[in-house]
Motif scaffolding. Structure first.
Motif, PDB file in Angstrom:
ATOM      1  N   SER A 292      54.365  34.468 -78.901  1.00 11.20           N
ATOM      2  CA  SER A 292      54.132  35.646 -79.306  1.00 11.20           C
ATOM      3  C   SER A 292      52.835  36.360 -78.926  1.00 11.20           C
ATOM      4  O   SER A 292      52.513  36.924 -78.332  1.00 11.20           O
ATOM      5  CB  SER A 292      54.996  35.754 -80.076  1.00 11.20           C
ATOM      6  OG  SER A 292      56.405  36.128 -80.451  1.00 11.20           O
TER       7      SER A 292
ATOM      8  N   ASP B 117      61.849  35.339 -76.472  1.00  9.55           N
ATOM      9  CA  ASP B 117      60.284  36.335 -76.107  1.00  9.55           C
ATOM     10  C   ASP B 117      61.022  36.799 -77.765  1.00  9.55           C
ATOM     11  O   ASP B 117      62.196  37.316 -78.596  1.00  9.55           O
ATOM     12  CB  ASP B 117      60.778  37.234 -74.951  1.00  9.55           C
ATOM     13  CG  ASP B 117      59.532  37.742 -75.201  1.00  9.55           C
ATOM     14  OD1 ASP B 117      58.769  37.921 -76.186  1.00  9.55           O
ATOM     15  OD2 ASP B 117      58.977  39.052 -74.323  1.00  9.55           O
TER      16      ASP B 117
ATOM     17  N   LYS C 149      60.190  40.808 -80.372  1.00 11.27           N
ATOM     18  CA  LYS C 149      60.211  41.792 -81.341  1.00 11.27           C
ATOM     19  C   LYS C 149      60.758  42.233 -82.632  1.00 11.27           C
ATOM     20  O   LYS C 149      60.863  42.811 -82.991  1.00 11.27           O
ATOM     21  CB  LYS C 149      61.496  42.815 -80.180  1.00 11.27           C
ATOM     22  CG  LYS C 149      62.864  41.824 -80.442  1.00 11.27           C
ATOM     23  CD  LYS C 149      64.386  42.990 -79.914  1.00 11.27           C
ATOM     24  CE  LYS C 149      64.947  41.471 -80.404  1.00 11.27           C
ATOM     25  NZ  LYS C 149      66.667  43.089 -79.537  1.00 11.27           N
ATOM     26  N   TYR C 150      60.638  40.812 -82.894  1.00 10.94           N
ATOM     27  CA  TYR C 150      60.674  40.228 -83.796  1.00 10.94           C
ATOM     28  C   TYR C 150      59.756  40.234 -84.672  1.00 10.94           C
ATOM     29  O   TYR C 150      59.042  40.418 -86.530  1.00 10.94           O
ATOM     30  CB  TYR C 150      61.608  39.307 -84.380  1.00 10.94           C
ATOM     31  CG  TYR C 150      62.868  39.615 -83.330  1.00 10.94           C
ATOM     32  CD1 TYR C 150      63.935  40.039 -84.297  1.00 10.94           C
ATOM     33  CD2 TYR C 150      63.488  38.049 -82.744  1.00 10.94           C
ATOM     34  CE1 TYR C 150      65.198  40.383 -82.871  1.00 10.94           C
ATOM     35  CE2 TYR C 150      64.509  38.557 -81.709  1.00 10.94           C
ATOM     36  CZ  TYR C 150      65.438  40.070 -82.496  1.00 10.94           C
ATOM     37  OH  TYR C 150      67.040  39.466 -81.827  1.00 10.94           O
TER      38      TYR C 150
ATOM     39  N   GLY D 141      56.105  40.971 -82.886  1.00 13.35           N
ATOM     40  CA  GLY D 141      55.539  41.620 -83.096  1.00 13.35           C
ATOM     41  C   GLY D 141      54.170  42.149 -84.461  1.00 13.35           C
ATOM     42  O   GLY D 141      52.840  42.037 -84.278  1.00 13.35           O
TER      43      GLY D 141
END
Length: 268
Positions: free
Chosen positions: A59, A253, A256-257, A259
């Motif tokens: 990330s 990816d 979304k968890y 970030g």
């Protein structure tokens, strides 16, 4: 004192004005540069700490940060497998050259130095701690914006060495939704408090399962029984374990968890 041997650690003279505190710090070599260092810790094994370390690094790299992983879980190194790294490390003019993943993440792990990756590391704590210092000081870390240290579970020798020797900005604690794990995580949090290391966030792995048909979240293990403030929840994702086993963790990816956690680390 006329008979002082300069070994303050063995001296019983409490009132000595020349007493100095031992310096446990390890230093980068002159060709290396690492701006921020974060430890990823867990109170016990089996909660997915190494996987979370890998996903945090991915990330960060996707966010445009030059990223590195120092695999300090010497007796159970899984970072190379998760990233599909097979080639051994080689030495350059300024030290060991890290391996590089597809996303450009620099990685150093003891498994990349062993002749056979399945060979056990049967070393005592002080030897392992010395290797961690060497990974910091004798590796060419070039212009790293952020480094994640995948630490072994628990509060033993290696954790103490890293807390005392490396310039940590803080730690990320990985847990899973079980009361037993929550109790053990508290030990890691207390150790960080004692060592004056900031806890920047708690990541709860395997927090829930999201139904692919209706999108509803099912908290299979009851949902955060520990009561700690959770910075990020990682769900149970079918296929993620397979990606790690096949060396393709970078194909997932987790932005979304995770970030929000990366945002916190940027602002430290």
């Amino acid at each position: 004192m006329t008979d002082c041997n300069r070994d303050c650690g063995s001296c019983g003279e409490e009132g000595c004005g020349e007493r100095t505190e031992p310096d446990f710090r390890a230093y980068l070599n002159e060709a290396s540069s690492v701006k921020k260092v974060f430890g990823v810790v867990s109170g016990k094994g089996g909660v997915g700490k190494s996987m979370v370390t890998g996903l945090l690094a991915c990330s960060a790299a996707r966010a445009g940060l030059k990223t590195a992983i120092l695999d300090a879980d010497v007796t159970g190194p899984s970072i190379p497998t998760a990233f599909g790294i097979k080639e051994k490390l080689c030495a350059g003019e300024f030290g060991l050259i890290p391996a590089m993943t597809r996303l450009g993440i620099d990685v150093v792990s003891l498994n990349l130095l062993l002749e056979n990756e399945s060979d056990p590391v049967v070393w005592r704590g002080p030897v392992i701690s010395g290797v961690i210092k060497q990974f910091w000081s004798e590796v060419l870390w070039e212009d790293e914006d952020v480094m994640f240290i995948d630490m072994p579970p628990g509060t033993g020798d290696v954790a103490l060495t890293i807390f005392q020797s490396l310039p940590l900005e803080g730690i990320i604690v990985v847990t899973s939704p079980q009361e037993l794990v929550g109790m053990i995580v508290h030990k890691a949090l207390r150790m960080a408090e004692i060592m004056k290391i900031p806890v920047l966030g708690i990541v709860e792995n395997m927090a829930y399962f999201e139904c692919p048909d209706c999108g509803k979240k099912h908290y299979i293990f009851g949902g955060n029984p520990s009561g700690y403030d959770i910075a990020a929840e990682l769900p149970i994702v079918p296929g993620l374990a397979g990606l790690c086993d096949s060396g393709n963790i970078e194909d997932f990816d987790a932005g979304k968890y995770l970030g929000g956690v990366i945002g916190v680390l940027r602002n430290v």
